[in-house]
Design a protein around this motif. Sequence first.
Motif, PDB file in Angstrom:
ATOM      1  N   PRO A 229      -3.814  -2.799  -3.006  1.00  0.00           N
ATOM      2  CA  PRO A 229      -3.451  -1.546  -3.073  1.00  0.00           C
ATOM      3  C   PRO A 229      -4.285  -0.797  -4.407  1.00  0.00           C
ATOM      4  O   PRO A 229      -4.920   0.287  -4.118  1.00  0.00           O
ATOM      5  CB  PRO A 229      -2.322  -1.248  -3.064  1.00  0.00           C
ATOM      6  CG  PRO A 229      -1.619  -2.361  -2.727  1.00  0.00           C
ATOM      7  CD  PRO A 229      -2.536  -3.709  -2.998  1.00  0.00           C
TER       8      PRO A 229
ATOM      9  N   TRP B  72      -3.367   1.571   5.018  1.00  0.00           N
ATOM     10  CA  TRP B  72      -4.475   2.239   4.290  1.00  0.00           C
ATOM     11  C   TRP B  72      -4.857   3.749   4.521  1.00  0.00           C
ATOM     12  O   TRP B  72      -5.188   4.484   3.751  1.00  0.00           O
ATOM     13  CB  TRP B  72      -5.802   1.510   4.572  1.00  0.00           C
ATOM     14  CG  TRP B  72      -5.874   0.210   3.757  1.00  0.00           C
ATOM     15  CD1 TRP B  72      -4.853  -0.527   3.281  1.00  0.00           C
ATOM     16  CD2 TRP B  72      -7.391  -0.417   3.477  1.00  0.00           C
ATOM     17  NE1 TRP B  72      -5.293  -1.664   2.761  1.00  0.00           N
ATOM     18  CE2 TRP B  72      -6.988  -1.642   2.715  1.00  0.00           C
ATOM     19  CE3 TRP B  72      -8.453  -0.239   3.524  1.00  0.00           C
ATOM     20  CZ2 TRP B  72      -7.772  -2.389   2.157  1.00  0.00           C
ATOM     21  CZ3 TRP B  72      -9.448  -0.950   3.083  1.00  0.00           C
ATOM     22  CH2 TRP B  72      -8.797  -2.183   2.321  1.00  0.00           C
TER      23      TRP B  72
ATOM     24  N   TYR C 262       2.412   1.598  -3.346  1.00  0.00           N
ATOM     25  CA  TYR C 262       1.434   1.837  -4.496  1.00  0.00           C
ATOM     26  C   TYR C 262       1.469   3.315  -4.380  1.00  0.00           C
ATOM     27  O   TYR C 262       1.317   4.266  -5.301  1.00  0.00           O
ATOM     28  CB  TYR C 262       0.247   1.163  -4.179  1.00  0.00           C
ATOM     29  CG  TYR C 262      -0.953   1.575  -5.110  1.00  0.00           C
ATOM     30  CD1 TYR C 262      -1.099   1.227  -6.612  1.00  0.00           C
ATOM     31  CD2 TYR C 262      -2.000   2.677  -4.770  1.00  0.00           C
ATOM     32  CE1 TYR C 262      -1.930   1.946  -7.322  1.00  0.00           C
ATOM     33  CE2 TYR C 262      -3.059   3.057  -5.384  1.00  0.00           C
ATOM     34  CZ  TYR C 262      -2.906   2.674  -6.804  1.00  0.00           C
ATOM     35  OH  TYR C 262      -4.088   3.175  -7.581  1.00  0.00           O
ATOM     36  N   TYR C 263       0.902   3.997  -3.256  1.00  0.00           N
ATOM     37  CA  TYR C 263       0.674   5.308  -3.147  1.00  0.00           C
ATOM     38  C   TYR C 263       1.854   6.286  -3.333  1.00  0.00           C
ATOM     39  O   TYR C 263       1.811   7.465  -3.600  1.00  0.00           O
ATOM     40  CB  TYR C 263      -0.192   5.666  -1.741  1.00  0.00           C
ATOM     41  CG  TYR C 263      -1.730   5.318  -2.052  1.00  0.00           C
ATOM     42  CD1 TYR C 263      -2.266   6.194  -2.723  1.00  0.00           C
ATOM     43  CD2 TYR C 263      -2.345   4.362  -1.395  1.00  0.00           C
ATOM     44  CE1 TYR C 263      -3.587   6.149  -2.964  1.00  0.00           C
ATOM     45  CE2 TYR C 263      -3.574   3.944  -1.589  1.00  0.00           C
ATOM     46  CZ  TYR C 263      -4.384   4.867  -2.474  1.00  0.00           C
ATOM     47  OH  TYR C 263      -5.771   4.679  -2.767  1.00  0.00           O
TER      48      TYR C 263
ATOM     49  N   GLY D  15      -7.785   3.018  -1.431  1.00  0.00           N
ATOM     50  CA  GLY D  15      -7.142   1.972  -2.409  1.00  0.00           C
ATOM     51  C   GLY D  15      -7.484   2.624  -3.828  1.00  0.00           C
ATOM     52  O   GLY D  15      -8.454   3.331  -4.042  1.00  0.00           O
TER      53      GLY D  15
ATOM     54  N   HIS E 144       0.898  -1.405   0.120  1.00  0.00           N
ATOM     55  CA  HIS E 144      -0.069  -0.108  -0.087  1.00  0.00           C
ATOM     56  C   HIS E 144       0.806   1.046  -0.042  1.00  0.00           C
ATOM     57  O   HIS E 144       0.675   2.197  -0.794  1.00  0.00           O
ATOM     58  CB  HIS E 144      -0.953  -0.042   1.350  1.00  0.00           C
ATOM     59  CG  HIS E 144      -2.267   0.578   0.983  1.00  0.00           C
ATOM     60  ND1 HIS E 144      -3.290  -0.124   0.326  1.00  0.00           N
ATOM     61  CD2 HIS E 144      -2.844   1.749   0.962  1.00  0.00           C
ATOM     62  CE1 HIS E 144      -4.410   0.500   0.270  1.00  0.00           C
ATOM     63  NE2 HIS E 144      -3.958   1.617   0.678  1.00  0.00           N
TER      64      HIS E 144
END
Lengths: 293, 485
Positions: free
Chosen positions: B457, B175, B137-138, B473, B134
């Motif tokens: 994610p 998250w 990804y972000y 997400g 996560h």
Amino acid sequence: MARLEVLKTYKIYIGGAFPRTESGRYYTPKNAKGEALGNICLSSRKDVRNAVVAARKAFGGWSERAAFNRGQILYRIGEMLEGRKAQFVEELQLQGVSKAKAEKEVGVAVDRLVYYAGWCDKVSQVSGGVNAVASSHFNFSVNEPTGVVGIIADQSTSLIGLVSQIAPVIAGGNSCVVLASEEIPLCAITFAEVLNSSDVPGGVVNILTGSVDEMLKPLATHMDVNAIVYASTDASKLKEIQEYAVDNLKRVRHYSQDWMDADSQGLHFITDLMEIKTTWHPIENIGGATSSY
Amino acid sequence: MAKKNEKINWEYAPAPESTGHINLKEQYNLFIDGKWVKPNSGKYFDSINPANKEKLASVAHANEKDVDKAVKAARKAYDTVWSKMAPSERAKYIYRIARLMQERAREFAVIESLDAGKVIRESRDVDVPLACNHFFYYAGWADKLEYAFPNRKVSSLGVAGQIIPWNFPLLMAAWKIAPALATGNTVVLKPAETTSLTALKLAEIIEESGLPAGVVNIVTGFGDTGAAIVNHNDVDKIAFTGSTAVGKIIQKAIAGTHKKATLELGGKSANIILDDAPLDQAVEGIVNGIFFNQGHVCCAGSRLFVQESVADQVIEKLKHRMNSLIVGDPMDKNTDVGAINSKEQLDVINSYLKIGQAEGATMYQADCSLPKSGYYCRPTLFTDVAQSSRIVQEEIFGPVLTIQTFRTVDEVIQKANNTPYGLAAGVWTDKGSRIFNLTTKLRAGVVWANTYNKFDPTSPFGGYKESGFGREGGLHGLEAYVKLN
């Protein structure tokens, strides 16, 4: 002998029909010159509930219409409005708008409907998509309508605020219950007649006239309303709506803009009243073969 | 060769994960402005291992003054550093956090299992990798935000107050924190009181990463600590995951303020088995849907709908499968169902078992032994339930399944949607056109077809109706943390 003019009775719009308010009450808003605009229905909380029932009933069918079809119907509303331009200009003038401004307002309203008509079948391509998950699954997200939306129409305009708030909501596949401008309600009812002749299924848009203060609570606390759109600047009223919204977690959207402005439209007015649904399905990959060509 | 009448012992030998390699302090303070500070209250509370009731560490109880200090630190970091930093540099910090977490993944998994009672296999293979991913990804979104919101001007909000639950402690922290940082916000995060430890370990990693002081602050405590975050005037955004009841309190508390909110709340998700489904796979899906993480899953497939013609067969297979589940020590790599997170939650679950029986439903529990100490619940299913039964309507948040049957697809759509919730749903059938009919008509934010409880994610997660609003997400998860003009 001069012909006697036939005057129009302004009624409310619920489930595709034009009933009078069940309460039998009326009010008589006046323009700046003190002229009466008409005897307008002073709708009750029971009318609000009836309208929500009609909107809920219409929601399933409307949300499952092909987006292309919804786009055609929105375009049709624009056509019908254009055709009745003179009537709207006249009503706007009676409600205190100059002729030039009234003509412009109707024009912007027609253009706005055409603008949102074009969005209907493009929302999911721009706002949704395929998500590149790491596991062997096909995964995609699409927008779906939130449900029944309560709209408190911009109180400072009779037509353009109302149209700008309704169009994106129904473009996304929601149904709605609209509280018209209390002081200048004429165009709202005449717009209901436009909707009624545009193949918009009964119940998709329901329009009530009367006291916003009186109708706000039954609408914003109604457990079968999924979202509220508010477009005036009264902060205490906004807070009231946000508190009413809590019991079933309504989404509350607040806009404060000049609806005559060309920028007062956009994709987000549609997606604000839509949910994101994400769907997963496994991809079978037993042999591990790859496409080498 | 075994003799014909000889009883063979099929039980697995214990395979416990070692705990010798982890670093846990006896006492944890608050992580505010890049420093570990003692709580103003002077109070600490114990974090317990629910599998054996042993104390793991004591944790600071932050009060209003501590929260104020954390918010001030977050505001200062936002104004002076984080909002001014080039997005590509912001990204590199987040990437760094992801990498550091990956390096210490095993330690995180062990502490998560000790503190939360969840089985080590899930902590190791699901929670921790997903949490790392996560962040990874972000991180990549930080310098690409203009691509996410075409035709709009994107800016950050300011200070985000984040309150997370005890079911996926580290994953929920990821998250919340990852998208907030990627979009240029600073954070005050409160973990749940029964599961603070991995968030505090994450704070150690954040410290190690060199993230500017005050960008992430972790304040531990109870509901009063959370309330202090929600009600703080200088917080611009509330992100909450937890019960619908608390979500409503928060929505009410922030009415009339400038605070933006995302609420990720409860569910009572339908898992639907059609007559043409591959039944053995479907049974695995049912088990995964309701017994994964002891049923402490907001999107748990807690309402099972089985088409009438295959109902007897599915229920028989399901009971058989339930009896092979290993319930017990979360640290054992063979365990399928671990410990209930706390005594309080076990009491809630047990009260629903009584309610279900009192309502006339038939209860079936897996035939398994439970450890003597610690909080455990046998995998349970109820048949003979009505749509109006409380155990069908209310979220139990435990390993408790209700089973209803149906004849037609239209009937099951009506039944599945007849709930105030709308978080998730599952559909099992071999027919593609049926899948799309159902997945389109089920009013839920996540729909799993021929699978269940999958997360990623990139995949937006969040509910319809009273399951909350906003998504976490994917691209859609960014919107919760930005202002758009």
